[in-house]
Design an enzyme around this catalytic site. Structure first.
Site, PDB file in Angstrom:
ATOM      1  N   HIS A  60       0.838  -1.201   0.000  1.00 32.02           N
ATOM      2  CA  HIS A  60       0.000   0.000   0.000  1.00 32.02           C
ATOM      3  C   HIS A  60       0.873   1.252   0.000  1.00 32.02           C
ATOM      4  O   HIS A  60       1.840   1.340   0.760  1.00 32.02           O
ATOM      5  CB  HIS A  60      -0.866   0.067   1.258  1.00 32.02           C
ATOM      6  N   ASN A  97       7.852  -4.044   3.452  1.00 31.12           N
ATOM      7  CA  ASN A  97       6.424  -3.770   3.576  1.00 31.12           C
ATOM      8  C   ASN A  97       5.891  -4.040   4.980  1.00 31.12           C
ATOM      9  O   ASN A  97       5.159  -3.226   5.548  1.00 31.12           O
ATOM     10  CB  ASN A  97       5.662  -4.620   2.552  1.00 31.12           C
TER      11      ASN A  97
END
Length: 288
Positions: free
Chosen positions: A125, A158
């Site tokens: 994201h 991440n």
């Protein structure tokens, strides 16, 4: 014969008038849409929407407006070149259950929710699920799961280092300053041909990611980070501090384009951590 020519001329004049009226209506409607769209985009961006320094195939992008954030989408890189959003202090931040990932039909290429499977990369994201949900609501949270908001990130980045930075932004910097403008995105090698085969399907794999944090106001302050793909995840956040000028040099983008030149020089050319309290949070572990 003259009467027939007169009827034909009358019909043509009528058609021309109808065409002119239709064209005028479309021009007005398009102008109103453009004005409204610009207002909505400006409402999600302090000191202007990110753009390119010099227009090239690699810096060209389309602006996709979502609920709560903007995406500068590249159909060449098949990546967002930047994602921009505003965060404000909220009394009781929370988010609902994680929505499912969704394909974004605005992207030129078909990036499915399964496109990253088996690649060794996460669907990273850029506009974060939790912060967007807490500040902008459930609809905005759903939009963070569009594939146009994803970029390939190694799991250690991440799930650990990048996650830690996102938590510090929402848990410490936003309460400290009440509002933050965040601009984030990938960084690719300087030469396109050096990375042309480094792809997950159609999606080019970045070599690093940047995040720019700006406290809006008459005396703005800023921090910028560049984090490479290959990290352990436990590094101190302040190991990755850079100037905004360095991010611009490595991306070819122009951040905060409406900022006065003198203010831009003062804000973007240096690394200044004064007032952020970064030292106290740079080594905090992630929640997960």
């Amino acid at each position: 014969m003259a009467a027939r020519r007169g009827r034909i001329a009358h019909r043509w004049r009528h058609r021309v008038r109808r065409f002119a009226i239709t064209a005028l209506f479309l021009a007005v409607a398009t102008g109103l849409w453009h004005f409204q769209e610009r207002e909505l985009r400006d409402g999600l961006s302090w000191q202007g929407v990110t753009t390119w320094e010099d227009l090239t195939p690699l810096t060209f992008h389309r602006v996709l407006r979502n609920d709560g954030f903007l995406v500068g989408w590249s159909d060449v890189r098949v990546n967002p070149l930047w994602v921009s959003y505003l965060l404000q202090r909220v009394d009781d931040p929370s988010s609902g259950p994680r929505p499912g990932f969704r394909r974004d039909w605005r992207a030129l290429w078909p990036i499915s929710t399964e496109s990253y499977f088996g690649s060794g990369y996460d669907r990273g994201h850029l506009a974060p699920n939790y912060a967007i949900a807490a500040v902008h609501g459930r609809g905005a949270q759903r939009d963070t799961f569009l594939m146009s908001n994803m970029s390939p990130q190694r799991p250690e980045l991440n799930r650990r280092l990048w996650q830690r930075l996102e938590e510090v932004v929402m848990d410490h910097f936003v309460p400290r300053f009440a509002a933050l403008q965040v601009i984030t995105g990938p960084i690719f090698p300087a030469r396109f041909q050096d990375n042309v085969l480094n792809r997950v399907g159609l999606v080019e794999v970045p070599q690093a990611f940047y995040k720019i944090l700006v406290v809006p106001g008459d005396e703005p302050r800023a921090l910028a980070f560049i984090m490479p793909q290959r990290v352990s995840g436990d590094e101190p956040l302040d190991d990755f501090l850079v100037s905004i000028d360095e991010v611009e040099a490595r991306t070819g983008l122009d951040f905060l384009p409406q900022l006065a030149p003198a203010s831009a020089e003062a804000l973007e050319a240096r690394v200044d951590t004064a007032g952020w309290g970064l030292e106290a949070v740079a080594r905090l572990p992630g929640r997960f």
